[in-house]
Every structure is written in C-alpha cells, then in structure tokens.
Write an enzyme that holds these catalytic residues in place. Structure first.
Site, PDB file in Angstrom:
ATOM      1  N   CYS A  41       0.814  -1.216   0.000  1.00  0.00           N
ATOM      2  CA  CYS A  41       0.000   0.000   0.000  1.00  0.00           C
ATOM      3  C   CYS A  41       0.848   1.267   0.000  1.00  0.00           C
ATOM      4  O   CYS A  41       1.673   1.454   0.908  1.00  0.00           O
ATOM      5  CB  CYS A  41      -0.917  -0.010   1.220  1.00  0.00           C
ATOM      6  SG  CYS A  41      -1.873   1.506   1.421  1.00  0.00           S
ATOM      7  N   TYR A 172      -5.218   6.411  -9.202  1.00  0.00           N
ATOM      8  CA  TYR A 172      -6.419   5.634  -8.885  1.00  0.00           C
ATOM      9  C   TYR A 172      -7.616   6.156  -9.670  1.00  0.00           C
ATOM     10  O   TYR A 172      -8.480   5.384 -10.083  1.00  0.00           O
ATOM     11  CB  TYR A 172      -6.703   5.697  -7.386  1.00  0.00           C
ATOM     12  CG  TYR A 172      -5.764   4.858  -6.564  1.00  0.00           C
ATOM     13  CD1 TYR A 172      -6.106   3.561  -6.201  1.00  0.00           C
ATOM     14  CD2 TYR A 172      -4.531   5.349  -6.154  1.00  0.00           C
ATOM     15  CE1 TYR A 172      -5.247   2.785  -5.450  1.00  0.00           C
ATOM     16  CE2 TYR A 172      -3.657   4.576  -5.410  1.00  0.00           C
ATOM     17  CZ  TYR A 172      -4.010   3.288  -5.059  1.00  0.00           C
ATOM     18  OH  TYR A 172      -3.158   2.511  -4.332  1.00  0.00           O
TER      19      TYR A 172
END
Length: 349
Positions: A41, A172
């Site tokens: 992450c 994203y």
C-alpha cells in the site's frame, strides 16, 4: 464511484491522535502501540518511511499485513498461523470493530492499534506521518531529520496537496474510472502534474528546499510503483517513469537513500494490485517485469547539491524481521507470497 463515472476516494478516517500530551486520550508511550502497514500500500508506505527516518523502531512496533485481502479487511496471511504475533488477530478488521462494533467505513492501512485494548486508534494516514515526526520527538533517534520545518510548511503543504490530488490519488482516478470521459480527465490531470514535477525537479534535488521533506515522502510511494503497476494496470501509460529523466533520477536518488528503498517489496506490490483488483485484472496473472535492478543505477543527483537529512544523519539498517528482499540479480525481484484463498477485494487503496 460518482454518478459521472469518476472515482472518488472515501476520506472518512478515525482521526484520534497519539500526542505527547495525550489530549485525545492516547499519550505517546514506548511499546504501547503497533503500527500496521502493508508493503503493497502506498499510503502505508509513507508511515513506514517516516518511522524509519525518525528511528522509532524500538518504541513503535510494526505489523505487516500481507498483500492479499478481500472486501472485509487486510489480513496477516504472511505471519505464522495467519495471525499478527503481537495483536493476535487474523484480520485488521478485528481492531476496528473493537473500537466501533458498527464501524461503517473501509478497513485501511496504515493504522495504529493500542496493544493493551486491541483497538485501533487512528487510520488517518496524513496525520500519522506528521505526528511521528513531531509528537514522538522525545523518542526519536539522534540525528532524525526535520521533515516538516516550520519555515517551509506553506510550500510543503502546497506541493503535497497538488501531488495528492493529481498524482497519489490521480493514478487511482485513472485506474478505477467508470467511463472514458472520467478516465480522460484524470489522465490529463495526472500527466500535467507529472510534467510540472519533471520541470520542477530538473534543477533542484528535492521538492521543497535542499533536504528531504514530507513532500518527498508523499510523492515517492507513487513513483516507485509507477512502472510496475500504474503504467499498465491503471492505464497511466503515456510514458514510463524510466522515460522521464528528472523524475526517474529523483526517484532513484530517494530509493537509494536509507529509509526509502529499504521499505519496498516489489513482489508484494505487484501481488496486491494484480490479484486483488479482480475487476481490472480478472485472470489474476502477475507480470514478471519490469526489471527492478535499474533502481540501483547511478542517478547523478548529487551534482544538484542538497543534503537528504539536512543537519541530521541517515538511519541505521532496518531490524532483521523488517528487512525486505534485496533486488539482487533476479529480474523479477521474486519473493514468495504465501498462497491464500483471499484473492479479490473491493476496497481500493
């Protein structure tokens, strides 16, 4: 996802803080808390970097969730028995539900858990790094750098805000766009900002001033994942990072700076994105490339001056349990990711 097909991140976090004065009920105490990250992450990567730079390994332990999860939670499937050895839990979700049995938002990393109660204290990723650099000052190592110098905070905030909107979150917005127009808008903003960064970093070593700051900590995790994941998987494919001279040299400079590259595990990064994002990559096939050895090639950024740690010093090596596999000679930087039935999720990080 919004009605126009654009991706909108859920920004609802637990904002309780751990402070020197304990104003939120959680005072800084060595050994009391556990920082939970996932190597995969980018948002958690920031906190791992700052913890290393501040030398807090001995006072703030770190749990590492594996790269695979489902819609419920990050899990500790790489640990013996599938449980975090300190918290004794299989899923990070358990710590969130102890804090709030009806917790309605995503189970995200980084998160800091109060070990005695097993309850999550905060998952506010932006505040975590700032507080590790300030509220934990009494326990930082000698020579810890100042990542958020007061005289430069306005500029750091401005640059970091642009980087977050258009780059950190921008990749994203490209990858999870629901229609062509939303994707095109996100793609344009991403590359306009990357071009801006390329120009900014052509004649300066770091984003703000002549030392590493919070702004660099926030940009690096996206850049280090760019060619391995975002370029193809998220369709951010105008150019590779390796084709942008200043940004590629800047990213290699940071990668080779203690505290940055030694937090990166490319195998776990790729396993997460290509396996968990089933809606984007339904086969779950993880690409073998790109060859990561280029990250160790000379970058030449020393010629621009600057000192990464200012008046401080580099951190020592990470503790043995936290060391990532060396890039070595393997073009895939292959490190085993334990097989798990947890293969698909919907919580986009």
């Amino acid at each position: 996802m919004t009605g126009d097909g654009s991706y909108e991140r859920d920004r609802t976090y637990i904002t309780t803080r751990i402070t020197a004065d304990g104003q939120d009920g959680y005072p800084v105490e060595p050994g009391r808390y556990r920082l939970v990250i996932a190597r995969a992450c980018p948002w958690a990567n920031r906190s791992a970097i700052v913890r290393r730079l501040m030398g807090l390994e001995g006072v703030l332990s770190m749990g590492i969730a594996g790269p695979l999860h489902d819609e419920r939670s990050w899990v500790f499937h790489l640990d013996p028995g599938g449980r975090d050895p300190v918290l004794g839990i299989e899923r990070l979700q358990e710590a969130f539900l102890l804090r709030d049995p009806g917790y309605p938002s995503g189970i995200t990393v980084p998160a800091i858990v109060d070990i005695p109660t097993g309850r999550v204290v905060t998952n506010d990723f932006e505040r975590i790094t700032l507080d590790l650099g300030s509220e934990w000052a009494a326990h930082q190592r000698d020579g810890a750098p100042d990542l958020y110098p007061e005289r430069r905070r306005d500029e750091i905030d401005d640059v970091a805000g642009k980087v977050y909107r258009d780059v950190n979150d921008g990749v994203y917005q490209c990858g999870f766009a629901g229609d062509q127009e939303a994707y095109d808008t996100a793609y344009r903003r991403l590359w306009e900002r990357l071009d801006w960064l390329e120009e900014r970093l052509t004649d300066r070593r770091y984003l703000v001033g002549d030392t590493v700051t919070e702004a660099d900590v926030r940009l690096f995790p996206t850049l280090v994942r760019f060619d391995a994941v975002y370029h193809g998987h998220f369709k951010c494919n105008r150019q590779k990072l390796a084709e942008l001279p200043a940004l590629w040299a800047y990213a290699r400079d940071l990668f080779q700076t203690p505290g940055f590259g030694d937090t990166i595990d490319f195998a776990q990064i790729k396993a997460h994105y290509y396996v968990v994002h089933h809606q984007i990559n339904p086969t779950g096939i993880v690409p073998r490339g790109p060859d990561p050895r280029g990250w160790l090639s000379p970058h030449g950024r020393e010629e621009l001056g600057g000192r990464p740690f200012g008046d401080g010093t580099p951190p020592g090596p990470p503790p043995p349990p936290e060391r990532v596999p060396p890039l070595g000679s393997s073009p895939t930087n292959a490190s085993p990711v334990t097989a798990s039935p947890i293969t698909a999720g919907r919580r986009h990080r």
